[in-house]
Motif scaffolding. Sequence first.
Motif, short mmCIF file in Angstrom:
data_model
loop_
_atom_site.label_atom_id
_atom_site.label_comp_id
_atom_site.label_asym_id
_atom_site.label_seq_id
_atom_site.Cartn_x
_atom_site.Cartn_y
_atom_site.Cartn_z
N THR A 33 -7.85 4.00 -1.98
CA THR A 33 -8.97 4.02 -3.06
C THR A 33 -8.25 4.17 -4.51
O THR A 33 -7.10 4.31 -4.61
CB THR A 33 -9.74 5.36 -2.74
OG1 THR A 33 -9.04 6.42 -3.07
CG2 THR A 33 -10.46 5.38 -1.46
N ILE A 95 -15.65 -2.83 -0.51
CA ILE A 95 -16.39 -1.59 -0.54
C ILE A 95 -16.44 -1.02 1.08
O ILE A 95 -16.56 -1.96 2.01
CB ILE A 95 -17.73 -1.70 -0.84
CG1 ILE A 95 -17.75 -2.15 -2.44
CG2 ILE A 95 -18.37 -0.26 -0.73
CD1 ILE A 95 -19.14 -2.33 -2.94
N ASN A 97 -17.18 2.60 3.17
CA ASN A 97 -17.78 4.02 2.97
C ASN A 97 -17.81 4.62 1.62
O ASN A 97 -17.74 5.69 1.26
CB ASN A 97 -16.72 4.93 3.65
CG ASN A 97 -16.48 4.80 5.18
OD1 ASN A 97 -17.34 4.38 5.96
ND2 ASN A 97 -15.22 4.78 5.55
N SER A 98 -18.60 3.79 0.86
CA SER A 98 -19.25 3.93 -0.64
C SER A 98 -17.85 4.14 -1.45
O SER A 98 -18.05 4.69 -2.53
CB SER A 98 -19.84 5.15 -0.51
OG SER A 98 -21.01 5.01 0.24
N SER A 99 -16.55 3.63 -1.20
CA SER A 99 -15.52 3.61 -2.05
C SER A 99 -14.96 2.28 -2.12
O SER A 99 -14.91 1.48 -1.18
CB SER A 99 -14.56 4.48 -1.43
OG SER A 99 -14.93 6.00 -1.43
#
Length: 157
Positions: A33, A95, A97-99
């Motif tokens: 990330t 993208i 898991n929202s990352s």
Amino acid sequence: MIAIGEKYELVISSMRVLTLLEAFKKNKTYQMTFDKIILFDFYMKFPQTMIREGDDMSNFDFEELYSFFHAHPDRDNYHRILNFILSKNLVSKEILNSSFIYKISDSGIDVVNDIQNPFSLRMRANALLIKKNISKMSETKIKEEINSKSLNNIHLL
């Protein structure tokens, strides 16, 4: 227009991030990330402080001695670095898991592997140490270690 010093810093920073991503390329379960890149790059940027323990000041350059000034990174600069290497198709961004997750592309792997000099070899060795040891730590623990180790340099001044 970007000054020469800024261009140099952008290229060096890009190479550190690419080398870091290249070390993690085969690890399908590890998600690189934005925040992990920032944290791990501190280890890449200041290896004497973060990886190579010791009080031998002869191995410390000016930046290394004052690494505590950089313990809280410039997130905008990391966006600039990642946007630069994204624009060159050296990494991809998706993208999950929202990352946002960053992965090195085949072109990025080629760039890292084509550069053969002592500096790039040290960067690769540091990236592998980060993968082996640091990546298992929580982000909170990594932040604590960065703050602690970078402040230890004050006694060397």
